[in-house]
Design an enzyme around this catalytic site. Structure first.
Site, PDB file in Angstrom:
ATOM      1  N   HIS A   8       3.902  -0.509  -2.552  1.00 46.63           N
ATOM      2  CA  HIS A   8       5.059  -1.292  -3.005  1.00 46.63           C
ATOM      3  C   HIS A   8       5.767  -0.597  -4.172  1.00 46.63           C
ATOM      4  O   HIS A   8       5.204   0.274  -4.858  1.00 46.63           O
ATOM      5  CB  HIS A   8       4.619  -2.696  -3.426  1.00 46.63           C
ATOM      6  CG  HIS A   8       3.671  -2.702  -4.589  1.00 46.63           C
ATOM      7  ND1 HIS A   8       4.068  -2.497  -5.893  1.00 46.63           N
ATOM      8  CD2 HIS A   8       2.322  -2.878  -4.636  1.00 46.63           C
ATOM      9  CE1 HIS A   8       3.035  -2.560  -6.691  1.00 46.63           C
ATOM     10  NE2 HIS A   8       1.951  -2.784  -5.954  1.00 46.63           N
ATOM     11  N   GLU A  80      -4.116  -6.542  -2.049  1.00 48.22           N
ATOM     12  CA  GLU A  80      -4.717  -5.682  -3.067  1.00 48.22           C
ATOM     13  C   GLU A  80      -6.149  -6.102  -3.377  1.00 48.22           C
ATOM     14  O   GLU A  80      -6.558  -7.242  -3.142  1.00 48.22           O
ATOM     15  CB  GLU A  80      -3.859  -5.718  -4.337  1.00 48.22           C
ATOM     16  CG  GLU A  80      -4.341  -4.852  -5.496  1.00 48.22           C
ATOM     17  CD  GLU A  80      -4.448  -3.359  -5.198  1.00 48.22           C
ATOM     18  OE1 GLU A  80      -5.229  -2.996  -4.293  1.00 48.22           O
ATOM     19  OE2 GLU A  80      -3.777  -2.560  -5.894  1.00 48.22           O
TER      20      GLU A  80
END
Length: 200
Positions: A8, A80
């Site tokens: 990201h 994550e």
């Protein structure tokens, strides 16, 4: 088959060098700009092919895929690493205070968060899902998880993942070879030359 893994874009936390695990932080303005730079390259990457596009469920990855012009399915396994008590701490400060500690070997301290084997099992499931489908894929995920995924794809020991550095909105490209997947590009920025086209 090509597999492109994209971290990201920048967040305020990543700019400050803070550990960011499951905290659902948004992209910074710069992060949205970084993600948008992938739009043309990904349009070219996906042209004429049935490409799987998937994202972590956290906002910063979904924002990245959207800014890059992609409609992504949400794969929970791309989330994550749960960093437990590390979340929000300065990564440099923690490493200086604990020079023998290695996230990819020891996991988060104080028995918090997710264990190393649990993260690697998620990465194995992601790889199996991509491999089973047998088509090109673009995955939007996070820095720590991407490093674990790379280690799993290349059959490296867990500690090896600590040797990789991946910038915001940068990509990792794998190509299928007879002996398995090969690392064809690391820390890729979107480029008008579309360098990966010449590597297949």
């Amino acid at each position: 088959m090509r597999l492109l893994v994209i971290r990201h874009g920048e967040t305020v936390s990543s700019r400050l060098g803070h550990f960011t695990g499951r905290a659902d932080v948004a992209l910074s303005e710069r992060g949205r700009e970084q993600a948008g730079q992938w739009r043309e390259a990904l349009t070219d990457f996906c042209r004429g092919e049935e490409v799987s596009v998937a994202s972590s469920p956290l906002s910063r990855c979904i924002e990245t895929s959207t800014a890059a012009g992609m409609t992504a399915d949400v794969w929970p396994d791309l989330v994550e690493w749960d960093l437990g008590v590390l979340d929000g701490l300065s990564a440099d400060d923690h490493r200086r205070a604990h020079p023998e500690w290695n996230l990819f070997v020891d996991g988060p301290p104080k028995n918090s968060g997710e264990r190393v084997h649990e993260v690697r099992e998620r990465a194995e499931r992601v790889l199996a899902r991509v491999t089973e489908r047998g088509a090109d894929a673009v995955l939007f995920t996070h820095g720590q998880f991407a490093k674990v995924l790379v280690g799993v794809v290349l059959s490296l020991p867990a500690e090896a993942s600590s040797r990789f550095a991946l910038g915001p909105a940068r990509g990792v490209l794998f190509l299928d070879r007879v002996q398995g997947k090969s690392l064809a590009g690391w820390n890729i920025a979107p480029s008008p030359e579309r360098l990966w086209n010449g590597l297949s």
